[in-house]
Design an enzyme around this catalytic site. Structure first.
Site, PDB file in Angstrom:
ATOM      1  N   ARG A  98      30.241  43.870 -11.072  1.00 36.45           N
ATOM      2  CA  ARG A  98      30.300  43.029 -11.840  1.00 36.45           C
ATOM      3  C   ARG A  98      29.756  43.489 -13.392  1.00 36.45           C
ATOM      4  NH1 ARG A  98      30.172  37.191  -9.020  1.00 36.45           N
ATOM      5  NH2 ARG A  98      32.369  37.458  -7.644  1.00 36.45           N
TER       6      ARG A  98
ATOM      7  N   GLU B  56      21.308  27.766  -7.962  1.00 33.65           N
ATOM      8  CA  GLU B  56      21.351  28.455  -8.893  1.00 33.65           C
ATOM      9  C   GLU B  56      20.467  28.573 -10.179  1.00 33.65           C
ATOM     10  OE1 GLU B  56      25.718  28.942 -10.411  1.00 33.65           O
ATOM     11  OE2 GLU B  56      25.000  30.200 -12.768  1.00 33.65           O
TER      12      GLU B  56
ATOM     13  N   LEU C 279      26.617  31.444  -3.138  1.00 32.43           N
ATOM     14  CA  LEU C 279      26.847  30.203  -2.141  1.00 32.43           C
ATOM     15  C   LEU C 279      25.584  29.802  -0.530  1.00 32.43           C
ATOM     16  CD1 LEU C 279      30.950  30.141  -2.652  1.00 32.43           C
ATOM     17  CD2 LEU C 279      29.277  29.106  -3.384  1.00 32.43           C
TER      18      LEU C 279
HETATM   19  C1  FAD Z   1      34.466  29.975 -11.176  1.00 32.80           C
HETATM   20  C2  FAD Z   1      33.143  30.003 -10.357  1.00 32.80           C
HETATM   21  C3  FAD Z   1      33.509  30.785  -8.997  1.00 32.80           C
HETATM   22  C4  FAD Z   1      32.614  31.120  -8.441  1.00 32.80           C
HETATM   23  N1  FAD Z   1      32.619  31.896  -7.229  1.00 32.80           N
HETATM   24  C5  FAD Z   1      31.891  32.290  -6.180  1.00 32.80           C
HETATM   25  C6  FAD Z   1      31.876  33.134  -5.394  1.00 32.80           C
HETATM   26  O1  FAD Z   1      33.371  33.375  -4.582  1.00 32.80           O
HETATM   27  N2  FAD Z   1      31.277  32.793  -4.050  1.00 32.80           N
HETATM   28  C7  FAD Z   1      29.372  33.108  -4.058  1.00 32.80           C
HETATM   29  O2  FAD Z   1      28.827  33.311  -3.734  1.00 32.80           O
HETATM   30  N3  FAD Z   1      29.464  31.817  -5.410  1.00 32.80           N
HETATM   31  C8  FAD Z   1      30.450  31.650  -6.591  1.00 32.80           C
HETATM   32  N4  FAD Z   1      30.464  30.914  -7.871  1.00 32.80           N
HETATM   33  C9  FAD Z   1      28.711  30.731  -7.543  1.00 32.80           C
HETATM   34  C10 FAD Z   1      29.181  30.085  -7.402  1.00 32.80           C
HETATM   35  O3  FAD Z   1      29.388  28.830  -7.362  1.00 32.80           O
HETATM   36  C11 FAD Z   1      26.696  28.772  -7.992  1.00 32.80           C
HETATM   37  O4  FAD Z   1      26.238  30.035  -8.382  1.00 32.80           O
HETATM   38  C12 FAD Z   1      26.976  27.850  -6.677  1.00 32.80           C
HETATM   39  O5  FAD Z   1      27.553  27.237  -6.544  1.00 32.80           O
HETATM   40  C13 FAD Z   1      25.612  26.613  -7.791  1.00 32.80           C
HETATM   41  O6  FAD Z   1      25.367  25.549  -6.479  1.00 32.80           O
HETATM   42  P1  FAD Z   1      24.519  24.931  -7.052  1.00 32.80           P
HETATM   43  O7  FAD Z   1      24.042  23.893  -6.359  1.00 32.80           O
HETATM   44  O8  FAD Z   1      23.203  25.572  -6.938  1.00 32.80           O
HETATM   45  O9  FAD Z   1      25.126  24.772  -8.170  1.00 32.80           O
HETATM   46  P2  FAD Z   1      26.038  23.013  -8.342  1.00 32.80           P
HETATM   47  O10 FAD Z   1      26.529  22.998  -7.731  1.00 32.80           O
HETATM   48  O11 FAD Z   1      25.884  23.459 -10.537  1.00 32.80           O
HETATM   49  O12 FAD Z   1      25.106  22.206  -8.550  1.00 32.80           O
HETATM   50  C14 FAD Z   1      24.399  21.699  -9.863  1.00 32.80           C
HETATM   51  C15 FAD Z   1      24.099  19.869  -9.079  1.00 32.80           C
HETATM   52  O13 FAD Z   1      23.692  19.291 -10.326  1.00 32.80           O
HETATM   53  C16 FAD Z   1      23.791  18.308 -11.025  1.00 32.80           C
HETATM   54  N5  FAD Z   1      22.986  17.872 -12.291  1.00 32.80           N
HETATM   55  C17 FAD Z   1      22.955  19.450 -12.340  1.00 32.80           C
HETATM   56  N6  FAD Z   1      22.405  19.081 -14.579  1.00 32.80           N
HETATM   57  C18 FAD Z   1      21.738  17.726 -14.120  1.00 32.80           C
HETATM   58  C19 FAD Z   1      20.861  16.528 -14.581  1.00 32.80           C
HETATM   59  N7  FAD Z   1      20.545  16.684 -15.667  1.00 32.80           N
HETATM   60  N8  FAD Z   1      20.814  14.976 -14.196  1.00 32.80           N
HETATM   61  C20 FAD Z   1      21.567  15.111 -13.471  1.00 32.80           C
HETATM   62  N9  FAD Z   1      22.028  15.932 -12.018  1.00 32.80           N
HETATM   63  C21 FAD Z   1      22.294  16.965 -12.534  1.00 32.80           C
HETATM   64  C22 FAD Z   1      25.635  18.959 -11.052  1.00 32.80           C
HETATM   65  O14 FAD Z   1      25.935  17.241 -11.312  1.00 32.80           O
HETATM   66  C23 FAD Z   1      25.129  18.988  -9.784  1.00 32.80           C
HETATM   67  O15 FAD Z   1      25.595  17.800  -8.520  1.00 32.80           O
HETATM   68  C24 FAD Z   1      30.729  30.549  -8.400  1.00 32.80           C
HETATM   69  C25 FAD Z   1      30.707  31.044  -9.968  1.00 32.80           C
HETATM   70  C26 FAD Z   1      31.767  29.888 -10.554  1.00 32.80           C
HETATM   71  C27 FAD Z   1      31.720  29.085 -11.762  1.00 32.80           C
END
Ligand code: FAD
Ligand code: HEM
Ligand code: HEM
Ligand code: SF4
Ligand code: F3S
Ligand code: FES
Lengths: 638, 252, 230
Positions: A331, A426, A442
Site C-alpha cells: 500500500r 487500532e 481485523l
Molecule cells: C474502509 C475500511 C476498510 C478496511 N478494511 C480492512 C480489511 O479489509 N482488513 C483489515 O484487516 N482491516 C481493514 N480495515 C481496518 C480495520 O477495519 C480497523 O482497523 C479495525 O476494525 C479497528 O477496530 P477497532 O475495534 O480497533 O476500532 P473501531 O471498530 O473503530 O471501534 C472503535 C469503537 O470505539 C468507540 N469509541 C471511539 N471513541 C470513543 C469515545 N471517545 N467514547 C466512547 N466510545 C468511543 C466507537 O464507538 C467504536 O465502538 C479497514 C478500515 C477501513 C476504514
C-alpha cells in the site's frame, strides 16, 4: 516513563505459552467482584467485553454510536488473515509473522507479532463457531484469497463485508452477555476523560450524547478500544465520528503515545471531487488483483478520454517500477507512486489527483460476467458515487488516509504506561510497525479482544484488591468538573466558525505536510500553523444549541479540539523520525529511484511521547526494538 | 442546483415536531445527500441557527446509522442504496424534497431526524447469537458447510440493521430485520442447536417491542439497502411454526 | 397451554390463523362459485344441485356452517387485532408517503375485508335466511319432487338492481382481497420463496379474477336478461 515491554523469556515460539502459564489467574469466585470498563465496541472492544463478561467479570461497555454493531470495524471489506495454510501453499505461523514484520518495515515488536500470528488461526475457528458466514468452496471448506500483495492465500472473507460479519459475530457474543446481565451496554456515550486513583486507571467520565449528562463510572480496570485517528486528515476512509479523543485524554492523564506519525494511506480510494466532500470511499484492494494501474505518459493526454489513449502512450507505472510485484505492490509504495505520477502533472480527473485502475483487459480475458461476479458490487458503488460506468471507462482512484499504526504504547500485556489502563485494536500501537499489511487489522483487533486481554488483564487484576472505587470520590468529582468546564468553554464561545470548517482546514494542513510524504521544511511549517489554527478555534468557534441535549456540533467540536492538539504531536513525531520507514516517508531519505531509506542505527525503536501539559513540548522516550529472530533487511518489492 | 427542503424539526421526544422549509442554493451535483445536508447545516450555523440533527457515521452504506425518509421513502428513491450513498444527481434543480425521520412507535424521535433504534438491539439480545464460548471452538474446517448454505446465510447476514424496513412498512413491522437475523443463524449448522429457542425468543421480543405485524406487503425488501429477501420472512414463519409445534408436542 | 397461548398471541400465530382460515374461505368461495354458475346450465341442474346439498344430514350441514362461521369469525378477529396493533405501531404518520411496490390490494385488505363481512351478513340474510325478501313459496318440480326453486330465487334476487350492484361491487372487492390474500397466505405459513413468489402473485390475481367473473356473471346475466325467469 516506564517502557518495560515485559516480553516473556524463552524462544519466540514459546513466549506466549510460557507467559500464559506464568501469569496469575483470578479465582473464579472472585471474578464477579471485579468491574471492568471497556470503551469501544468494535472488533477489539466488542470481543473483549463479550469474552470478559463470559469469564464472569462485570463489564460496562461504552460506544458513541447508537448501537455497538455500528463501530467502524463494520466497514472493512477485504478480509482477515490467518496462518491456517488451508491452501497448502506454504503458509505458516512463521511466514505470517515474517511478512508482518517485514511489511511493517522492521519497526514492530517481534514477540507481539509472533503471538498475533500464532493466535490468528484461533480467530477463524472462533468466528466460524459464532456463525460468521465466511466464503466457502463447493466442497464445504473455507475459501481463501490472496490479498494486499501477499504471496500466499491466507485471507478469509465474507463477500465484500468481512468487517461487518466479524463485527456481527463479536456483537452477537456481546449481545448474549448483555442479555445475561454480564455486560451493561451504554450506547451514545462518549468518553471524555480517564480517571486515575493513586496512579491507577479506575474509571472514566462520559457525556451522554442524548441528554448531555456528564457522568462518572468507576471500575477496577479500564480498557480502551476506540479505534484509529485517520480522521485527523478530515477526509479519510474512516467514519465521520472516528476520533482521537479517548486516546488523547488518556494521553493527557499519562499514557504514552507511540509513533503517532505512522499513518497508512490506502492506494485505491475514489478521488475527491470538491470541497463539499465529507468522506473518501475505499474501493477494495482486491481490484488490484485484476486491474492495471496507469496514467497517461504525456501530460497533454490527461484530459483525453482514456479509451482514446493508445497503450504505448500509457504509463503502467507500478508494473514499470516494481516488475515482480507490479500492481500488487504494498500500500505505502503504491500510494506514493500514484502521488508522484500526479505531482508530475499526469494525474487524471477534474482535479488532476487521480490515476486509472483499468479492468478492461481482465474483462476481455475473463468476460464481463466473471468480472461482474467478482466485483459487481464495487462497480455499482463506484457508479453511485461518481456517476461513471467502470465497465466502459477505467475507474479513477487516488490514495486516502486509511489506518493509523501509531497509538497508545502498550506492553506485551497490552497495558499502557498507566497501570490498569489497557489499550486494544487500532487504538494501540502494537503490531504493525510502520506499515500494516492488508487484512491484518481485523486479525489484530480480534486477537487482542478474544485471546490476549482475557489472560493478561487477569495478571493485573490479581494484584489489585477487587472493588471499584466510589464514583462519587474526589478524583471522579474533579475529573467531572474538568469535563464540564471544558464543555462549557466550547459551547460558550459565541464565535463565527463551525468546527467542521476548522477540521477541513486542519485536514488540508495534515495532508499537505504530514501525509504521504513529509519533509523537514513542511513539518516545521505545519508545526507553526497548527497552533495558529488552534487559537482560531478557541477564539472563533460557534456551536449553536445547548449542551443538555443531542448536539452534534458540540460532539464534533470536542473531537476537533483534540485533533488540533494531537496533530501537532503527529508532526513533531514525523519530524523527529529522521528516516523513511514503511508509510512514513521523509523525502530527505530516499534512494535515487525514490525508495525509502531506513536509518536502523538510530531508529530501530519506538518513539513514545509523554504529555507535559498544555502548550508544553512533549517529551520523547524510547523503547528499543530488539530483533532476535529476523534480520532487518531492505524491504524490496522490485 | 437549488432546492427547497422541507425538514422535520423536533426538539425532543416530548415536544411535537413540524416540517420547516429551507431554501438551499448551489448544491454541487456530485455531492451526496448527506453532504447536501452538511452544506445546509454550515449555512444554518453561520446564521446562528441550530443545525439539523441527523444520524450518520460511515457514509459508505455499511454501518446502518443513516436513517432519513425522503419524500416518503426511507433512504430515498434509489434502490439498494442507503441515504449516505444517495447522490444529488438523482434530483433535479428546483425540486422540493421532504425529509422526515424513520417513523415507528418503537423508534422514538430523539431530535429532528435522529431516532432511537435500540429496539433492534433488544431483538438481537433475545437470541441473535450462537452460544460459542471463546476458546471452545473446533477447527474452522471441522464443519463442512455447502457453498449454497454459506451463501444463503451470507445473504441474510448482510442486513445492516438500519431499520428502513420498519420505517417503510405500512405496519411498522420489524419482520424483515428479525427474519434476516434469525435466518442467518438458523441456516447454518452451527446455529441448529439453538434454532427453536432463537426463533421463539426473537419473535417474542420483536412483538413485545411494539412493532406491528407483517401483512406481506413487501415494501421492506423494496427499500432495503441490502435487498434482504422476503424469503427470509417465509423462512422465519416456517421456523417459528416448527419451533412452536415441537414445543407444544414435547412439553413435559 | 401457555405455549399454545404464546403461539396464538404472537404476531406470527395470528398470521397462521388468518392464513389457515383464509385458505378455508378461499376454497369455499371457489366451490360456491362453481356451484352457482351452474345456473347457466338451466333450472334443472342448479336446483338439483341445491337440493342435493340441502338434503345432506342436518348434522353435516350445520357442522359445515358452524365451521365456516368459526373461520370467518377467527379470520375477522385476527384481522382486527392485527390491524389495531399495526395502527398503534406508528402513532405519528409520515407527512409525505410514497409506496414503492406495495399494491393497492395489499394496502386495503382491512377495508375490503370489512365490506366483505357486511356483504356476507347481508348475503346470508338474503339467500340463506331469506328474510330480506320472502322466497318461501318458490317451488320447483324436480322429477316429481317439489324442491326449493333456487333458480328463480336468484333471478328474483338479482332483479333488484341495487342488490345486483352490491353483489358485483362486493365480489370485485373479494377479487382484490384474494389477489393479495392468496399469495400472502403461502408466505404466512412459510411456503413461498423468491422463485415462487412471482408465480404465486400471478396465480392469486388469476384466482381473484376467476372468482370475480364467476360470481359477477350471475347478476350481470340476470340484469342483462340473459337468464330468463321460468
Ligand atoms: C474502509 C475500511 C476498510 C478496511 N478494511 C480492512 C480489511 O479489509 N482488513 C483489515 O484487516 N482491516 C481493514 N480495515 C481496518 C480495520 O477495519 C480497523 O482497523 C479495525 O476494525 C479497528 O477496530 P477497532 O475495534 O480497533 O476500532 P473501531 O471498530 O473503530 O471501534 C472503535 C469503537 O470505539 C468507540 N469509541 C471511539 N471513541 C470513543 C469515545 N471517545 N467514547 C466512547 N466510545 C468511543 C466507537 O464507538 C467504536 O465502538 C479497514 C478500515 C477501513 C476504514
Ligand atoms: C370470503 C371471505 C374471505 C376470504 C376468502 C379471505 C381470504 C383471505 C386470505 C387468503 C388472506 C391471506 C392470509 C395471509 O396472508 O396469511 C386474507 C387476509 C386478510 N383478510 Fe381475508 N378473507 C375473507 C374475508 C375477510 C374478512 C371478512 C375480513 C375482515 C374483516 C378480512 C380481512 C383480512 C385482512 C385484514 C387480511 C390481511 C392479512 C394480510 O394482508 O396478509 N378477510 N384473507
Ligand atoms: C353472485 C354471487 C353469489 C350467489 C348467486 C350466491 C348464492 C348463494 C345462495 C343461493 C346461497 C344459499 C344456499 C342455500 O342455503 O340454499 C348462498 C349461501 C352462502 N353464500 Fe353465496 N352466493 C354468491 C356469492 C357469495 C360470496 C361472494 C360469498 C362469500 C364471500 C358467499 C358466501 C355464502 C355463504 C357463507 C353462504 C351460506 C352457506 C350456508 O348456507 O351454509 N356467497 N349463496
Ligand atoms: S433488513 Fe434491510 S432495511 Fe431492514 S434493517 Fe436490515 S438492511 Fe435495513
Ligand atoms: S413491508 Fe411490512 S408488511 Fe411485511 S413484507 Fe415487509 S414487513
Ligand atoms: S452512514 Fe453508514 S450506512 Fe449510511
Amino acid at each position: 516513563m516506564n517502557l518495560d515491554a515485559k516480553i516473556p523469556d524463552g524462544p519466540l515460539a514459546d513466549k506466549w505459552d510460557n507467559h500464559k502459564f506464568s501469569i496469575r489467574l483470578v479465582n473464579p469466585a472472585n471474578k464477579r467482584k471485579y468491574h471492568i470498563i471497556v470503551v469501544g465496541s468494535g472488533l477489539a472492544g466488542g470481543s473483549a467485553a463479550a469474552t470478559l463478561g463470559e469469564l464472569g467479570f462485570n463489564i460496562k461497555c461504552f460506544c458513541y454510536q447508537d448501537s455497538p454493531r455500528r463501530a467502524h470495524s463494520i466497514a472493512a471489506q477485504g478480509g482477515i488473515n490467518a496462518a491456517k495454510n488451508y491452501q497448502n501453499d506454504g503458509d505458516s505461523i512463521y511466514r505470517l509473522f515474517y511478512d508482518t514484520i517485514k511489511g511493517g518495515d522492521f519497526r514492530s515488536r517481534e514477540a507481539n507479532v509472533y503471538r498475533l500470528a500464532q493466535l490468528s488461526g484461533n480467530i477463524i475457528d472462533q468466528c466460524v463457531a459464532q456463525g460468521v458466514p465466511f466464503a466457502r468452496e463447493y466442497g464445504g471448506l473455507l475459501a481463501n484469497r490472496s490479498f494486499g500483495g501477499a504471496q500466499v492465500s491466507r485471507t478469509f472473507y465474507a463477500r465484500g463485508q468481512t468487517g461487518q460479519q466479524l463485527l456481527l459475530g463479536a456483537y452477537s457474543a456481546l449481545s448474549r452477555q448483555i442479555a445475561a446481565g454480564q455486560v451493561e451496554m451504554y450506547n451514545r456515550h462518549e468518553m471524555l476523560d480517564l480517571v486515575l486513583v493513586d496512579g491507577h486507571a479506575k474509571g472514566i467520565i462520559t457525556r451522554n450524547l442524548v441528554n448531555g449528562a456528564i457522568e462518572a463510572w468507576s471500575a477496577d480496570a479500564v480498557i480502551l478500544a476506540t479505534g484509529g485517528y485517520s480522521t485527523v486528515f478530515y477526509l479519510s476512509t474512516n467514519a465521520a465520528a472516528c476520533n482521537v479523543t479517548a486516546v488523547w485524554r488518556a494521553h493527557k492523564r499519562g499514557a504514552g503515545i507511540a509513533n503517532p506519525c505512522y499513518t497508512q494511506i490506502h492506494p485505491t480510494c475514489i478521488p475527491q471531487e470538491g470541497d463539499h466532500q465529507a468522506k473518501l470511499t475505499l474501493m477494495s484492494e482486491s481490484l488490484r488483483n485484476d486491474g492495471r494501474v496507469w496514467v497517461p505518459a504525456n501530460q497533454a493526454d490527461r484530459s483525453k478520454n482514456p479509451g482514446d489513449i493508445p497503450k504505448e502512450d500509457r504509463d503502467y507505472f507500478l508494473e514499470r517500477k516494481y516488475p515482480s510485484f507490479g500492481n500488487l505492490a504494498p500500500r505505502d509504495i503504491s500510494s506514493r507512486s500514484a502521488k508522484e505520477a500526479c505531482d508530475e502533472g499526469r494525474g487524471v480527473g477534474s482535479t488532476g489527483r487521480g490515476v486509472y485502475l483499468d479492468l478492461a483487459e481482465a474483462i476481455e480475458r475473463l468476460g464481463r460476467s466473471t468480472i461482474e461476479e467478482r466485483y459487481g458490487n464495487l462497480f455499482e458503488m463506484y457508479e453511485r458515487i461518481t456517476g461513471e460506468n467502470a465497465y466502459e471507462r477505467p475507474m479513477r482512484i487516488y490514495p486516502a488516509p486509511h489506518y493509523t499504526m501509531g497509538g497508545i504504547w502498550v506492553d506485551y500485556n497490552l497495558m499502557s504506561t498507566i497501570p490498569g489502563c489497557f489499550v486494544l485494536g487500532e487504538a494501540n500501537f502494537s503490531d504493525h510497525g510502520a506499515n500494516r499489511l492488508g487484512a491484518s487489522a481485523l486479525m489484530q483487533g480480534l486477537c487482542d479482544g478474544y485471546f490476549v486481554i482475557p489472560y493478561t488483564i487477569a495478571d493485573y487484576l490479581a494484584e489489585v484488591e477487587p472493588g471499584a472505587p466510589d464514583p462519587q470520590g474526589s478524583a471522579f468529582r474533579e475529573a467531572e468538573d474538568v469535563v464540564r468546564d471544558y464543555t462549557q468553554r466550547l459551547i460558550g464561545m459565541g464565535g463565527k466558525r463551525s468546527a467542521r470548517s476548522i477540521h477541513i482546514e486542519l485536514g488540508k494542513i495534515m495532508w499537505e505536510y504530514c501525509g504521504m510524504s513529509r519533509t523537514d521544511e513542511g513539518l516545521n511549517k505545519a508545526l507553526e500553523i497548527i497552533p495558529q489554527l488552534r487559537r482560531e478555534f478557541w477564539e472563533n468557534l460557534c456551536i449553536p444549541g445547548r449542551d443538555s441535549e443531542l448536539n452534534a456540533e458540540l460532539e464534533r467540536a470536542g473531537r476537533v479540539a483534540d485533533f488540533l492538539e494531537f496533530a501537532e504531536l503527529m508532526c513533531r513525531d514525523a519530524l523527529d523520525r529522521n528516516e523513511s520507514c514503511g508509510a512514513h516517508f521523509r523525502e530527505e531519505h530516499q534512494t535515487q529511484d525514490g525508495e525509502a531509506v531506513r536509518d536502523d542505527d538510530n531508529f530501530t525503536n519506538v518513539s513514545v511521547w509523554e504529555y507535559k501539559g498544555d502548550e508544553q513540548s512533549p517529551v520523547k522516550h524510547i523503547e528499543s526494538l530488539i530483533f532476535e529472530e529476523v534480520k532487518p533487511s531492505v524491504r524490496s518489492y522490485k | 442546483m437549488n432546492l427547497l427542503l422541507k425538514i422535520w424539526r423536533q426538539s425532543g421526544l416530548q415536544t411535537p415536531g413540524r416540517l420547516v422549509d429551507y431554501q438551499i442554493e448551489e448544491v454541487p451535483e456530485e455531492s451526496s445527500f448527506l453532504e447536501m445536508l452538511d452544506l445546509l447545516n454550515e449555512q444554518l450555523i453561520s446564521s446562528g441557527e441550530e443545525p439539523v440533527a441527523f444520524d450518520h457515521d460511515c457514509r459508505e452504506g455499511i454501518c446502518g446509522t443513516c436513517s432519513l425518509t425522503i419524500d416518503g421513502i426511507p433512504h430515498g428513491p434509489e434502490r439498494m442504496t442507503t441515504v449516505c450513498q444517495l447522490h444529488m444527481r438523482k434530483f433535479n434543480d428546483g425540486d422540493t424534497i421532504t425529509i422526515e425521520p424513520f417513523r415507528s412507535k418503537s423508534f422514538p424521535v430523539i431530535k429532528d431526524l435522529v431516532v432511537d433504534r435500540s429496539a433492534l438491539d433488544a431483538i438481537m439480545q433475545a437470541g441473535g447469537f450462537i452460544s460459542a464460548r471463546t476458546g471452545g471452538a473446533s477447527d474452522g474446517n471441522a464443519i463442512l458447510i455447502a457453498k449454497e448454505t454459506a451463501d444463503r446465510a451470507m445473504d441474510a447476514a448482510s442486513c445492516i440493521g438500519c431499520g428502513a424496513c420498519v420505517a417503510v412498512c405500512p405496519n411498522a413491522s420489524a419482520m424483515l430485520f428479525t427474519a434476516a437475523k434469525v435466518s442467518h443463524l438458523n441456516s447454518l449448522p452451527q446455529g441448529k442447536p439453538e434454532k427453536d429457542r432463537r426463533s421463539l425468543a426473537m419473535v417474542k421480543t420483536m412483538d413485545d417491542s411494539g412493532f406491528g405485524n407483517c401483512t406481506n406487503t413487501g415494501e421492506c425488501q423494496a427499500v432495503c439497502p441490502k435487498d434482504i429477501s422476503l424469503d427470509f420472512i417465509a423462512q422465519l414463519n416456517r421456523d417459528y411454526a416448527r419451533a412452536s409445534f415441537s414445543n407444544l408436542l414435547n412439553k413435559k | 397451554m401457555s405455549t399454545l397461548l404464546q403461539l396464538l398471541g404472537s404476531s406470527l400465530g395470528k398470521k397462521y390463523l388468518m392464513a389457515i382460515t383464509g385458505l378455508v374461505l378461499v376454497l369455499f368461495v371457489l366451490g360456491h362459485m362453481l356451484g352457482n354458475v351452474q345456473i347457466f346450465l338451466g333450472p334443472e341442474v342448479i336446483n338439483a344441485y341445491a337440493h342435493k346439498l340441502q338434503s345432506l344430514p342436518a348434522g353435516v350441514i350445520w357442522g359445515v356452517r358452524l365451521f365456516l362461521l368459526l373461520c370467518v369469525f377467527i379470520h375477522v378477529w385476527m384481522a382486527v387485532l392485527v390491524t389495531v396493533e399495526n395502527r398503534r405501531a406508528r402513532p405519528e404518520n409520515y407527512s409525505v408517503k410514497d409506496n414503492v411496490q406495495n399494491t393497492y390490494a395489499a394496502r386495503t385488505m382491512m377495508v375490503t375485508g370489512l365490506i366483505l363481512l357486511a356483504f356476507i351478513i347481508f348475503h346470508i340474510l338474503h339467500y340463506t335466511a331469506r328474510v330480506i325478501y320472502d322466497y318461501s313459496d318458490m317451488h320447483y318440480d324436480l322429477h316429481g319432487e317439489s324442491v326449493h326453486d333456487v333458480y328463480s330465487m336468484m333471478i328474483q334476487g338479482f332483479s333488484h338492481w341495487w342488490v345486483s350492484i352490491f353483489y358485483i361491487i362486493s365480489v370485485w372487492l373479494l377479487c382484490m382481497h384474494l389477489s393479495h390474500g392468496v399469495s400472502s397466505m403461502f408466505q404466512s405459513v412459510g411456503l413461498r420463496n423468491e422463485k415462487w413468489r412471482g408465480i404465486l402473485d400471478k396465480v392469486a390475481v388469476a384466482y381473484g379474477w376467476v372468482v370475480f367473473l364467476g360470481f359477477a356473471s350471475i347478476p350481470i346475466a340476470v340484469l342483462a336478461g340473459l337468464i330468463k325467469p321460468l
